[in-house]
Design a protein around this motif. Structure first.
Motif, short mmCIF file in Angstrom:
data_model
loop_
_atom_site.label_atom_id
_atom_site.label_comp_id
_atom_site.label_asym_id
_atom_site.label_seq_id
_atom_site.Cartn_x
_atom_site.Cartn_y
_atom_site.Cartn_z
N CYS A 34 -1.67 13.92 96.76
CA CYS A 34 -2.58 13.33 97.64
C CYS A 34 -3.35 14.00 97.96
O CYS A 34 -2.73 15.20 98.81
CB CYS A 34 -1.82 12.26 98.34
SG CYS A 34 -3.59 11.65 99.15
N HIS A 36 -4.85 13.30 100.75
CA HIS A 36 -4.74 13.13 102.35
C HIS A 36 -3.35 13.77 103.01
O HIS A 36 -3.57 14.06 103.99
CB HIS A 36 -5.61 11.62 102.40
CG HIS A 36 -5.11 11.17 103.77
ND1 HIS A 36 -4.89 10.44 104.53
CD2 HIS A 36 -6.45 11.71 104.42
CE1 HIS A 36 -4.71 10.30 105.39
NE2 HIS A 36 -6.20 10.70 105.73
N CYS A 37 -2.76 12.93 101.96
CA CYS A 37 -1.09 12.82 102.90
C CYS A 37 -0.28 13.87 101.86
O CYS A 37 0.99 14.16 102.56
CB CYS A 37 -0.45 11.95 102.63
SG CYS A 37 -0.38 10.76 101.47
N CYS A 47 -3.79 5.92 96.36
CA CYS A 47 -2.71 6.48 97.31
C CYS A 47 -1.61 5.52 97.39
O CYS A 47 -2.43 4.66 98.73
CB CYS A 47 -2.68 7.75 98.89
SG CYS A 47 -1.31 8.22 98.96
N CYS A 50 -0.47 6.37 101.85
CA CYS A 50 -2.02 6.21 102.58
C CYS A 50 -3.78 5.58 102.25
O CYS A 50 -3.96 5.27 103.04
CB CYS A 50 -1.99 7.50 103.29
SG CYS A 50 -3.15 8.52 102.00
ZN LIG Z 1 -1.53 9.68 100.10
#
Ligand SMILES: [Zn+2]
Length: 69
Positions: A34, A36-37, A47, A50
């Motif tokens: 991912c 983002h995370c 995801c 998140c």
């Molecule tokens: Zn994520």
């Protein structure tokens, strides 16, 4: 109409997929990080940790918790 000249047997199909299995798994439903995370998630899916997809917030985690509760 274009038609295949010969039947491709199950074993031939399986043999082909076994040779390109890694590429096949990577391209179709493989696991990616991912953005983002940085957790492992299914590619082309939002995801589940998140709620981000393609750098955008798609599913707010608070809403998700309310929906599941
Ligand atoms: Zn994520």
């Amino acid at each position: 109409m274009a038609n295949p000249k010969k039947k491709i047997t199950h074993s031939r199909k399986g043999n082909r997929y076994s040779k390109v299995k890694l590429a096949f798994v990577r391209n179709f439903g493989g696991l990616v990080r991912c953005a983002h995370c940085n957790k492992l998630i299914r590619s082309h899916h939002v995801c589940m940790y998140c709620g981000y997809y393609d750098g955008k917030l798609i599913v707010k985690q608070e809403e998700k918790k309310k929906a599941s509760a």
